[in-house]
Design an enzyme around this catalytic site. Sequence first.
Site, mmCIF file in Angstrom:
data_model
loop_
_atom_site.group_PDB
_atom_site.id
_atom_site.type_symbol
_atom_site.label_atom_id
_atom_site.label_comp_id
_atom_site.label_asym_id
_atom_site.label_seq_id
_atom_site.Cartn_x
_atom_site.Cartn_y
_atom_site.Cartn_z
ATOM 1 N N LYS A 159 0.845 -1.184 0.000
ATOM 2 C CA LYS A 159 0.000 0.000 0.000
ATOM 3 C C LYS A 159 0.884 1.238 0.000
ATOM 4 O O LYS A 159 1.890 1.301 0.720
ATOM 5 C CB LYS A 159 -0.900 -0.014 1.238
ATOM 6 C CG LYS A 159 -1.910 1.122 1.315
ATOM 7 C CD LYS A 159 -2.818 0.941 2.538
ATOM 8 C CE LYS A 159 -3.831 2.057 2.661
ATOM 9 N NZ LYS A 159 -4.744 1.852 3.814
ATOM 10 N N SER A 191 -9.484 2.100 2.848
ATOM 11 C CA SER A 191 -8.533 2.754 1.973
ATOM 12 C C SER A 191 -7.486 1.825 1.373
ATOM 13 O O SER A 191 -6.701 2.227 0.519
ATOM 14 C CB SER A 191 -7.823 3.874 2.730
ATOM 15 O OG SER A 191 -7.014 3.345 3.772
ATOM 16 N N SER A 196 -10.228 -0.197 6.960
ATOM 17 C CA SER A 196 -9.515 -0.137 5.685
ATOM 18 C C SER A 196 -8.924 -1.462 5.231
ATOM 19 O O SER A 196 -8.430 -1.563 4.109
ATOM 20 C CB SER A 196 -8.407 0.912 5.753
ATOM 21 O OG SER A 196 -8.966 2.202 5.740
#
Length: 677
Positions: A307, A379, A403
């Site tokens: 990420k 996210s 997330s």
Amino acid sequence: MRPPRPPRPPTGAPPLLPSPLLLTPLSLLCSAAIILTLTTPAAAAPRTGGDPGGEARIRSVTTMVPNLIGFCTVSQYKISAVKLLELGSIAWPSKCTWLPLPNSGRSHSYTLVSKYHKIWKDTKDFVSVKDALKKEPVSDVIALKESMKFFDANFFSDSKLREMEDGAKEFNVPAFRENRKLVALENGGLHNPSVLLFKSSWSGDSMVSESRRFDYPRASTVHRPSNDEDIAFMSVIELGELIKTKQITSHELTDIFLRRMKRYNPVLESVVTFTEDLAFKQAKEADDLLAQGKYLGPLHGIPYGLKDIIAVPHYKTTWGSRTFKNQVLDTEAYVYKRLKSAGAVLVAKLVTGSLAYDDIWFGGRTRNPWNIEEFSTGSSAGPAASTSAGMVPFAIGSETAGSITYPAARCGVTALRPTFGTVARTDVMSISESLDKLGPFCRSAVDCAIVLDAIRGKDAGDPSSREVALDDPFHVDITQLTVGYLEDAEMEVVNVLSSKGVKLVPFKLNYTVESVQSILNITMDVDMLAHFDNWQREGLDDDYEAQDQWPVELRRARLVPAVDYIQAQRARGKLIKEVKESFTVDAFIGNVTDWELVCVGNLVGMPVVIVPTGFKSIENPPKGGTNRRTTVTTGIYAPPDHDHIALALAMAYQSVTDHNKQRPPIDDLGPNDKIHW
């Protein structure tokens, strides 16, 4: 690191946060900067009751005109009038008109405008601007008294308010500014962590002197498939066996996944940066070591993605934000170091929603491989979508508030949100130091266990990290476990585990704290603002990709007093105590996207494994049918420091089901399914 915003309450309903607007802990109760912020709108708010002398209306006009036509200066940064409106429940007359602020240079700024000679069209007593400006301005004490209602603290006498005003000017504001110079000039929370640490462990013996690695099972006889598609959807443990037995090289494997990423990324928008040169370099190192007879373990030579809040030297770490899209942090995040030492090969930096919020980022919006007409949520959008689509065998994401759980559930992948503190977050963008967690997205719970074993550990750069004494999930006797199931649990999982010898009982997590969601919001938003204080002060929130997300929440967070932030943490402590007392089973099964449970899990720091359990038809399918599906998932929750229990149960379930092995229909939507994106 949070899911899409809940629906806005209807007009007249209470706000999502039950407490009134409050002030940031960085500024104790009443800094002069914030007081000045509230002076104009608070004093200028039109009264709805009687106003016999008309004096209040004159003062309203007096303070309104010079400040609302244009921008109001707020604590050394610019903020438009509409932003002040977002902070308080100021009732503007219905006949006033909102228009864009001329030549503002900002894309989301508006102000209340009318004829210069008349501010309120429904004001009975006409007062000209010229006459209004002749009146005495509102004193600081009156303004401060009016503003106290935003802090639920309107109980001070005038003499005490004068004392507070003097103290704020003489002590608070200089102290605030000095502290910001010391720690807040850089955004992202990468440096100067708080000394106030959250401990998620429920026992005092969670520290171990040395880490005990898991005893991995060896995959049964594995043969290299004849086509790359089949290779792309093999598990980590299967790919590791192919590499160990030299049926495939890391270079070949890296090339397969890079080509898939380039093929599907234009549709899914899940990759920020391809790390192709680094990947082939690391793949060569893995192949050379194996040629020398050195095998590093099941991640040796396996491609993966990170990420894009995780720092990797010489590559951009954009945090998903256009403000930081060219940022290069030449540091190595702890989790990257761990994976590199395990022989894994980084092929890409994957999408994070902008500043770790939802699935919208500066390059677009990430889509769900199982239904590419909908978005992935976030996210950790890139890790979930990329793993689901077979673009990487595994990826590392993060969670502050949903997330990992939300995108894993939406994209139908197995994922683990570990116990808080299990994986050090050094050189990772921070939202909240007491909530942030790093965890893997994988094809199976077995893979999650393997990746967790590689990345777990304590690092000096993250004071909240610790060596968690996890037992080996591959050696848990599940027949000795008592597992609860909530009313919303997927009963197929309950039935399968029962057939495997697990004792299943109905269960409810009991606690009396009713403000769970607001505790999380206050904690997360204030902590985030502390890490992006300078970003807000410089007005960079005006360039944020989704204006109803962080910009609104962090302006509200500016009004949270330190005392009420601490009260929220005390309420959090009460919640943790009650959850601990209520947790009378070894684990429980429940909905993984229930927002209340997401908040409880993150506030407590408990681990959960997200497990795909099936599929259902999409809403409003085309008449001719479609191969697109909505994934069904559940969560297996365990107490803090008992990740191995949740993993063992998930592995037992997946050993006799194949939901996690299904492939999304990216290339085959169906002959009559013509979607547009």
